[in-house]
Structures are given as structure tokens and as C-alpha cells.
Design a protein around this motif. Structure first.
Motif, PDB file in Angstrom:
ATOM      1  N   LYS A 172       0.863  -1.114  -0.056  1.00  0.00           N
ATOM      2  CA  LYS A 172       0.053  -0.037   0.122  1.00  0.00           C
ATOM      3  C   LYS A 172       0.875   1.348  -0.115  1.00  0.00           C
ATOM      4  O   LYS A 172       1.873   1.260   0.838  1.00  0.00           O
ATOM      5  N   ARG A 173       0.707   2.163  -0.874  1.00  0.00           N
ATOM      6  CA  ARG A 173       1.188   3.486  -0.842  1.00  0.00           C
ATOM      7  C   ARG A 173       1.303   4.302   0.475  1.00  0.00           C
ATOM      8  O   ARG A 173       2.573   4.650   0.645  1.00  0.00           O
ATOM      9  N   GLU A 174       0.155   4.382   1.100  1.00  0.00           N
ATOM     10  CA  GLU A 174       0.495   4.929   2.490  1.00  0.00           C
ATOM     11  C   GLU A 174       1.254   4.452   3.385  1.00  0.00           C
ATOM     12  O   GLU A 174       2.028   4.989   4.129  1.00  0.00           O
ATOM     13  N   GLN A 176       4.091   2.669   2.151  1.00  0.00           N
ATOM     14  CA  GLN A 176       5.413   3.029   1.703  1.00  0.00           C
ATOM     15  C   GLN A 176       5.772   4.426   2.057  1.00  0.00           C
ATOM     16  O   GLN A 176       7.144   4.659   2.527  1.00  0.00           O
ATOM     17  N   ALA A 177       4.802   5.240   2.251  1.00  0.00           N
ATOM     18  CA  ALA A 177       5.092   6.798   2.777  1.00  0.00           C
ATOM     19  C   ALA A 177       5.521   6.820   4.113  1.00  0.00           C
ATOM     20  O   ALA A 177       6.238   7.422   4.575  1.00  0.00           O
ATOM     21  N   ILE A 218       7.631  -3.008  -6.268  1.00  0.00           N
ATOM     22  CA  ILE A 218       7.575  -2.495  -4.774  1.00  0.00           C
ATOM     23  C   ILE A 218       9.250  -2.395  -4.071  1.00  0.00           C
ATOM     24  O   ILE A 218       9.797  -1.598  -3.450  1.00  0.00           O
TER      25      ILE A 218
END
Length: 289
Positions: A172-174, A176-177, A218
Motif C-alpha cells: 500500500k502506498r500509504e 510506503q510513505a 515495490i
């Protein structure tokens, strides 16, 4: 536990920022439901020369978070110091165990590493401020204590290998952030004064994620940003598949994807990276995961 009582006593007597534990001190008999002392003894008798400690002393409620903060982390740092010293001296002196210490488990999956009230009664998962608190109040003091123990036992603070607390759901991008915020956090040194001014990525030996599932895009993105640039040496996934895996097929697929990624990035037999499978055998008994 007797070791925790001793840690408290040392702190009351005015222990400084350096952990006061002595080589050979015995750790609490059970931490997080795991008999750490018995496991270390069994590993030593079996000839095992490497052990992974993951998520130890991880807080699960506010009272444990307060324990991390008490006396500027002195109690907590004494606990880690004594456990590392015990695992590498005394009865283990002639065959010390190389310790890889993962400091926290899925640190983005709950607000348990922070006392911040973010106005959500249901809890806020993966908030950037929680990443900063994890670094300041959990990661940094852990590293300071473990490096001090390694220095006293071996004369080499780098003898213990430090893995950051895992970031779960890395697809999930969040998340990764969240990983990027965590690694870029600057340590103020409130509970670890010797590390003040350093970035989180400077004090660890490996980036750790969960459930990458061998996703090349990823994995490559994280590798290019943090490992290829030389900021961090290693890159691990310490949980893959979980109890919703698909048995042998899933284990083989993720293993091959991960090996392919490592091979193409020139890791060969280097201990820079690895994958640990967890939980699949629960859903599929007999799976060699």
C-alpha cells in the motif's frame, strides 16, 4: 521479574544515559510470552550460532508506552542491555550467538508506540507522527542500549545487527510513505543523547517490511532509494504470506520472486537480504514455511 527490578534499582540510584546492566545479567524469564532465556540456552546447546529477536518488549498498551518513557528510557535500556549481554557472555562465552535484533513489529499497524492523542477513538494506524515517536522513544534508545552492550561484551558496538521495526502491508502506498517518514526522521536524543542529530536510517543495519509478496516493482523501489544509494546495508521481509497463504504453491512463488529480485541486484550469498515466512502452516498444516 528479577532483572526488571534490578534495572529499576539502578535507575533509582542515578544511572546515567549509559545502560548500567552487567555482562551475564539474566533477563526476565518471559517477555511477550516467550521464554527468552530458555530459548537462548536451547539454541546454544544445539549449536545454533545466530538468533533473531523480533518485536521484543514491544508495548501493547499505554502503561507499557509509559514504561518506555520512564526515567528517560533508563528502565527499558537496562532491560535490553542485560538481555544482549546475557546472550553473548557467561554461559554462552565460548560460543556466542550472533544477534539480529528487529526493534518492534509492524510499527505502522497501531498507535502503540506513541502517547499522542490524534483525535480518533478507534486508533490511527500508520500516522506520520507515530513514525517519528517510534524513532525517538523506541528505536533510538534501543539502538543506544544494544550498541553499548555490544561494545562492553565484544569491544565492537557493531557486533549486534540492528533491524528497524517492520512496516506491514508494504504494497500500500500509504505504508510506503510511512516507511520513508520513519527512515528520514531526525533523532532529537531525548532518550538517546548519543544519537542526537542522526537520521533513523543511519543507525540501522537493515530496512524491514512485511508482505511484499515478492512484488518486484515495490521491492526495487525501496532498494533503489535506500540500499543502492548506500544509506542502509540490508533489506529484509521478516513476514511473508501469513495465515491466508495458499500452501506450498504460495511459499514457492514468493520465495522464487524474492530470490530473483536479490539475484538480479547482485546479492548472491550475501546476508544483505532475506525473507522469512510466517503463518502459512497454520492454514495449511505440513507446509514447510
Amino acid at each position: 521479574p528479577d532483572m526488571l527490578d534490578a534495572a529499576k534499582m539502578r535507575s533509582r540510584q542515578g544511572a546515567g544515559s549509559r545502560p548500567a546492566g552487567a555482562a551475564g545479567s539474566r533477563p526476565a524469564a518471559s517477555m511477550s510470552g516467550i521464554d527468552t532465556r530458555a530459548n537462548l540456552q536451547a539454541a546454544s546447546r544445539a549449536g545454533v550460532d545466530q538468533i533473531w529477536i523480533t518485536g521484543q518488549v514491544a508495548p501493547s498498551n499505554p502503561s507499557r508506552v509509559e514504561f518506555l518513557l520512564a526515567k528517560k528510557g533508563a528502565y527499558y535500556k537496562d532491560l535490553l542491555y542485560a538481555l544482549y549481554s546475557y546472550a553473548n557472555s557467561g554461559e554462552f562465552k565460548n560460543k556466542p550467538i550472533e544477534v539480529y535484533w528487529e526493534i518492534g513489529n509492524e510499527v505502522n499497524s497501531s498507535p502503540r508506540f506513541s502517547l499522542r492523542d490524534l483525535g480518533d477513538d478507534k486508533g490511527v494506524f500508520g500516522h506520520p507522527e507515530h513514525a517519528k515517536d517510534y524513532v525517538e522513544y523506541y528505536l533510538a534508545p534501543s539502538v543506544e542500549a544494544l550498541r553499548a552492550a555490544a561494545q562492553d561484551v565484544y569491544g565492537d558496538p557493531k557486533k549486534v545487527k540492528i533491524l528497524m521495526g517492520s512496516v506491514s502491508g508494504i504494497l500500500k502506498r500509504e505504508n510506503q510513505a510511512f516507511l520513508d517518514v520513519l527512515l528520514n526522521t531526525t533523532i532529537e536524543g531525548k532518550n538517546a543523547p548519543t544519537l542526537a542529530g542522526k537520521k533513523a536510517y543511519e543507525i540501522i543495519d537493515a530496512v524491514v517490511v512485511h508482505y511484499a509478496m515478492g512484488d518486484r516493482l515495490i521491492l526495487q523501489g525501496i532498494y533503489d532509494k535506500w540500499i543502492k544509494t548506500g544509506k542502509v546495508h540490508g533489506f529484509w521481509s521478516t513476514e511473508e504470506l501469513g495465515n491466508r497463504g495458499r500452501g506450498d504453491y504460495g511459499v514457492a512463488l514468493v520465495a522464487m520472486r524474492s530470490l530473483d529480485f536479490m539475484s538480479e541486484n547482485g546479492w548472491g550469498n550475501s546476508p544483505r537480504g532475506g525473507v522469512i515466512f510466517w503463518g502459512d502452516e497454520r492454514a495449511h498444516p505440513g507446509t514447510p514455511a
